[in-house]
Design a protein around this motif. Sequence first.
Motif, PDB file in Angstrom:
ATOM      1  N   ARG A   1      23.627  69.313   7.251  1.00 31.51           N
ATOM      2  CA  ARG A   1      24.214  68.690   8.438  1.00 31.51           C
ATOM      3  C   ARG A   1      23.196  67.827   9.180  1.00 31.51           C
ATOM      4  NH1 ARG A   1      29.083  70.893  10.278  1.00 31.51           N
ATOM      5  NH2 ARG A   1      29.871  72.592   8.953  1.00 31.51           N
ATOM      6  N   MET A   2      21.952  68.285   9.244  1.00 29.44           N
ATOM      7  CA  MET A   2      20.905  67.510   9.908  1.00 29.44           C
ATOM      8  C   MET A   2      20.643  66.201   9.173  1.00 29.44           C
ATOM      9  SD  MET A   2      18.212  70.559  10.886  1.00 29.44           S
ATOM     10  CE  MET A   2      16.961  69.383  11.385  1.00 29.44           C
ATOM     11  N   VAL A   3      20.641  66.266   7.833  1.00 29.92           N
ATOM     12  CA  VAL A   3      20.424  65.054   7.044  1.00 29.92           C
ATOM     13  C   VAL A   3      21.571  64.072   7.253  1.00 29.92           C
ATOM     14  CG1 VAL A   3      20.293  64.140   4.691  1.00 29.92           C
ATOM     15  CG2 VAL A   3      18.985  66.178   5.305  1.00 29.92           C
ATOM     16  N   VAL A   4      22.801  64.581   7.214  1.00 28.72           N
ATOM     17  CA  VAL A   4      23.968  63.722   7.426  1.00 28.72           C
ATOM     18  C   VAL A   4      23.926  63.088   8.811  1.00 28.72           C
ATOM     19  CG1 VAL A   4      26.489  63.705   7.672  1.00 28.72           C
ATOM     20  CG2 VAL A   4      25.419  64.943   5.770  1.00 28.72           C
ATOM     21  N   GLU A   5      23.576  63.872   9.806  1.00 30.50           N
ATOM     22  CA  GLU A   5      23.527  63.366  11.185  1.00 30.50           C
ATOM     23  C   GLU A   5      22.453  62.314  11.363  1.00 30.50           C
ATOM     24  OE1 GLU A   5      24.917  62.725  14.810  1.00 30.50           O
ATOM     25  OE2 GLU A   5      25.807  64.187  13.431  1.00 30.50           O
TER      26      GLU A   5
ATOM     27  N   MET B   1      28.691  58.439   7.947  1.00 29.75           N
ATOM     28  CA  MET B   1      28.882  59.408   6.868  1.00 29.75           C
ATOM     29  C   MET B   1      30.156  60.211   7.117  1.00 29.75           C
ATOM     30  SD  MET B   1      26.213  58.721   5.062  1.00 29.75           S
ATOM     31  CE  MET B   1      26.241  60.045   3.858  1.00 29.75           C
ATOM     32  N   ILE B   2      30.982  60.318   6.070  1.00 33.61           N
ATOM     33  CA  ILE B   2      32.191  61.126   6.115  1.00 33.61           C
ATOM     34  C   ILE B   2      32.170  62.052   4.906  1.00 33.61           C
ATOM     35  CG2 ILE B   2      34.707  61.128   6.073  1.00 33.61           C
ATOM     36  CD1 ILE B   2      34.713  58.393   7.315  1.00 33.61           C
ATOM     37  N   VAL B   3      32.236  63.350   5.152  1.00 37.68           N
ATOM     38  CA  VAL B   3      32.269  64.339   4.073  1.00 37.68           C
ATOM     39  C   VAL B   3      33.674  64.921   4.020  1.00 37.68           C
ATOM     40  CG1 VAL B   3      31.268  66.465   3.163  1.00 37.68           C
ATOM     41  CG2 VAL B   3      29.823  64.860   4.443  1.00 37.68           C
TER      42      VAL B   3
ATOM     43  N   VAL C   1      38.794  65.687   5.986  1.00 33.25           N
ATOM     44  CA  VAL C   1      37.428  65.471   6.470  1.00 33.25           C
ATOM     45  C   VAL C   1      36.861  66.778   7.000  1.00 33.25           C
ATOM     46  CG1 VAL C   1      36.009  64.238   8.150  1.00 33.25           C
ATOM     47  CG2 VAL C   1      37.887  63.051   6.992  1.00 33.25           C
ATOM     48  N   GLN C   2      35.658  67.118   6.563  1.00 34.19           N
ATOM     49  CA  GLN C   2      35.002  68.349   6.985  1.00 34.19           C
ATOM     50  C   GLN C   2      33.766  68.116   7.835  1.00 34.19           C
ATOM     51  OE1 GLN C   2      34.351  71.100   3.751  1.00 34.19           O
ATOM     52  NE2 GLN C   2      36.346  70.725   2.829  1.00 34.19           N
ATOM     53  N   LEU C   3      33.178  66.921   7.717  1.00 35.25           N
ATOM     54  CA  LEU C   3      31.947  66.661   8.456  1.00 35.25           C
ATOM     55  C   LEU C   3      31.782  65.160   8.634  1.00 35.25           C
ATOM     56  CD1 LEU C   3      29.234  67.783   9.613  1.00 35.25           C
ATOM     57  CD2 LEU C   3      28.263  67.486   7.310  1.00 35.25           C
ATOM     58  N   VAL C   4      31.359  64.751   9.836  1.00 35.26           N
ATOM     59  CA  VAL C   4      31.031  63.354  10.112  1.00 35.26           C
ATOM     60  C   VAL C   4      29.760  63.327  10.953  1.00 35.26           C
ATOM     61  CG1 VAL C   4      33.442  62.567  10.040  1.00 35.26           C
ATOM     62  CG2 VAL C   4      32.442  63.284  12.213  1.00 35.26           C
ATOM     63  N   ASN C   5      29.126  62.165  11.003  1.00 35.36           N
ATOM     64  CA  ASN C   5      27.947  62.043  11.857  1.00 35.36           C
ATOM     65  C   ASN C   5      28.240  61.134  13.049  1.00 35.36           C
ATOM     66  OD1 ASN C   5      28.016  59.534  10.662  1.00 35.36           O
ATOM     67  ND2 ASN C   5      25.900  59.552   9.939  1.00 35.36           N
ATOM     68  N   GLY C   6      27.245  60.977  13.910  1.00 34.92           N
ATOM     69  CA  GLY C   6      27.431  60.189  15.122  1.00 34.92           C
ATOM     70  C   GLY C   6      27.744  58.733  14.852  1.00 34.92           C
TER      71      GLY C   6
ATOM     72  N   PRO D   1      36.262  60.357  18.640  1.00 33.90           N
ATOM     73  CA  PRO D   1      35.362  61.487  18.879  1.00 33.90           C
ATOM     74  C   PRO D   1      35.337  62.366  17.638  1.00 33.90           C
ATOM     75  CG  PRO D   1      37.412  61.769  20.090  1.00 33.90           C
ATOM     76  CD  PRO D   1      37.461  60.396  19.496  1.00 33.90           C
ATOM     77  N   ARG D   2      34.251  63.057  17.432  1.00 29.90           N
ATOM     78  CA  ARG D   2      34.073  63.843  16.220  1.00 29.90           C
ATOM     79  C   ARG D   2      35.207  64.846  16.003  1.00 29.90           C
ATOM     80  NH1 ARG D   2      28.415  65.205  14.108  1.00 29.90           N
ATOM     81  NH2 ARG D   2      27.995  63.727  15.781  1.00 29.90           N
ATOM     82  N   GLU D   3      35.636  65.483  17.082  1.00 31.14           N
ATOM     83  CA  GLU D   3      36.654  66.530  16.960  1.00 31.14           C
ATOM     84  C   GLU D   3      37.969  65.985  16.392  1.00 31.14           C
ATOM     85  OE1 GLU D   3      34.917  65.837  19.628  1.00 31.14           O
ATOM     86  OE2 GLU D   3      33.488  67.521  19.569  1.00 31.14           O
ATOM     87  N   GLU D   4      38.290  64.709  16.695  1.00 31.72           N
ATOM     88  CA  GLU D   4      39.530  64.130  16.201  1.00 31.72           C
ATOM     89  C   GLU D   4      39.440  63.758  14.725  1.00 31.72           C
ATOM     90  OE1 GLU D   4      41.337  61.026  18.445  1.00 31.72           O
ATOM     91  OE2 GLU D   4      40.878  61.944  20.384  1.00 31.72           O
ATOM     92  N   MET D   5      38.247  63.450  14.249  1.00 30.31           N
ATOM     93  CA  MET D   5      38.095  63.067  12.848  1.00 30.31           C
ATOM     94  C   MET D   5      38.169  64.282  11.925  1.00 30.31           C
ATOM     95  SD  MET D   5      35.131  60.109  12.984  1.00 30.31           S
ATOM     96  CE  MET D   5      35.522  59.505  11.333  1.00 30.31           C
ATOM     97  N   LEU D   6      37.627  65.400  12.379  1.00 31.64           N
ATOM     98  CA  LEU D   6      37.603  66.591  11.534  1.00 31.64           C
ATOM     99  C   LEU D   6      39.018  67.090  11.269  1.00 31.64           C
ATOM    100  CD1 LEU D   6      34.600  68.528  13.131  1.00 31.64           C
ATOM    101  CD2 LEU D   6      34.587  67.039  11.128  1.00 31.64           C
ATOM    102  N   GLY D   7      39.302  67.378  10.004  1.00 29.67           N
ATOM    103  CA  GLY D   7      40.619  67.889   9.616  1.00 29.67           C
ATOM    104  C   GLY D   7      41.610  66.810   9.233  1.00 29.67           C
ATOM    105  N   GLN D   8      41.367  65.559   9.622  1.00 29.12           N
ATOM    106  CA  GLN D   8      42.267  64.486   9.212  1.00 29.12           C
ATOM    107  C   GLN D   8      41.985  64.096   7.764  1.00 29.12           C
ATOM    108  OE1 GLN D   8      43.594  61.343  11.774  1.00 29.12           O
ATOM    109  NE2 GLN D   8      42.140  61.946  13.375  1.00 29.12           N
ATOM    110  N   HIS D   9      42.976  63.478   7.143  1.00 24.21           N
ATOM    111  CA  HIS D   9      42.791  63.014   5.767  1.00 24.21           C
ATOM    112  C   HIS D   9      41.940  61.751   5.774  1.00 24.21           C
ATOM    113  CE1 HIS D   9      43.671  61.874   1.607  1.00 24.21           C
ATOM    114  NE2 HIS D   9      44.091  63.114   1.443  1.00 24.21           N
TER     115      HIS D   9
END
Length: 300
Positions: A78-82, A88-90, A97-102, A111-119
């Motif tokens: 996560r630190m590397v992705v950030e 970055m979109i994982v 989507v399970q992980l995104v960076n700033g 916002p990060r919270e809205e991206m997580l869980g979306q296709h």
Amino acid sequence: IDIIVPPDLLPEERSAFDRLVRGEDVEAIETVRRSKDGVLVDVSLSISPIISSDGRFVGAAKVVRDISKRRAEERRFRMVVEATPSAMIVFGEDGDVQLVNGEAERLFGYPREEMLGQHVDEFLPTTGNLYGAEPRASLLIRSLQAGKERDTTARRKDGSTFSAEVGFNPVVTESCTLVLSSVVDVSERKQTEQFIRSSLREKETLLKEIHHRVKNNLQVISSLLRLQGESLPDEHSRGLFKQCDDRVRSMAIIHERLYRSEGFSEIDLSEYIRELANSLVRSYALRVPRVSVNFDLQHV
């Protein structure tokens, strides 16, 4: 039980106990427990109820696995992705989507919270072509290996789109396959490329026009010199005009060669000499049986 369960996790423990009493299995709960020396340890719990012959709940069998190493690796990942300068979109095998960076937040406007869980198709509409009819990991990896970087169209939160270069890299873990995708906005580069192509087309059109004008002017000059020379009474004067005509023809040949060559910095000297010699033979009206020109040239 309070010895190993941190106080803030007691509700989680009671919820698991209630499920066991109802006869349910509790599988792979990732949580935290306290070791003998007081250190908190990341663990995975799997608990099964023990039921008596008459159907009563009498106890539980618990399997505890230390996942501290895996969690540490996840935190480093996560630190590397950030820290990556690209967006970055994982996402997983299902495309969620399970992980995104700033940088992804900034680029897509979410916002990060809205991206997580979306296709992932919500942000990269053409990514769905990777899956085919069945979104399975093996099919996904084969699609990714066919071309790890590609130009596509990305979509922001406000619905606007932009040209993006996307790189896909499968990450195989113990439990699943993830796809690490880097997204770079190349809109400015695409605009520059379009401007350059347009400029080149304009210059090619101008070059063709200049070529035709120069070619026509040289032909006119050559014709005037030839006509004027033929009208002169003495051989010496005709020879001077003939030399001028030959020089104009040599310039015309060079100009034609430069125009037809791939670059304007050089021409094939051997072809130029061959064409110039044949032109001189024709110019002086020397027939082949009387004069034969042999060429022993190399490409220079």
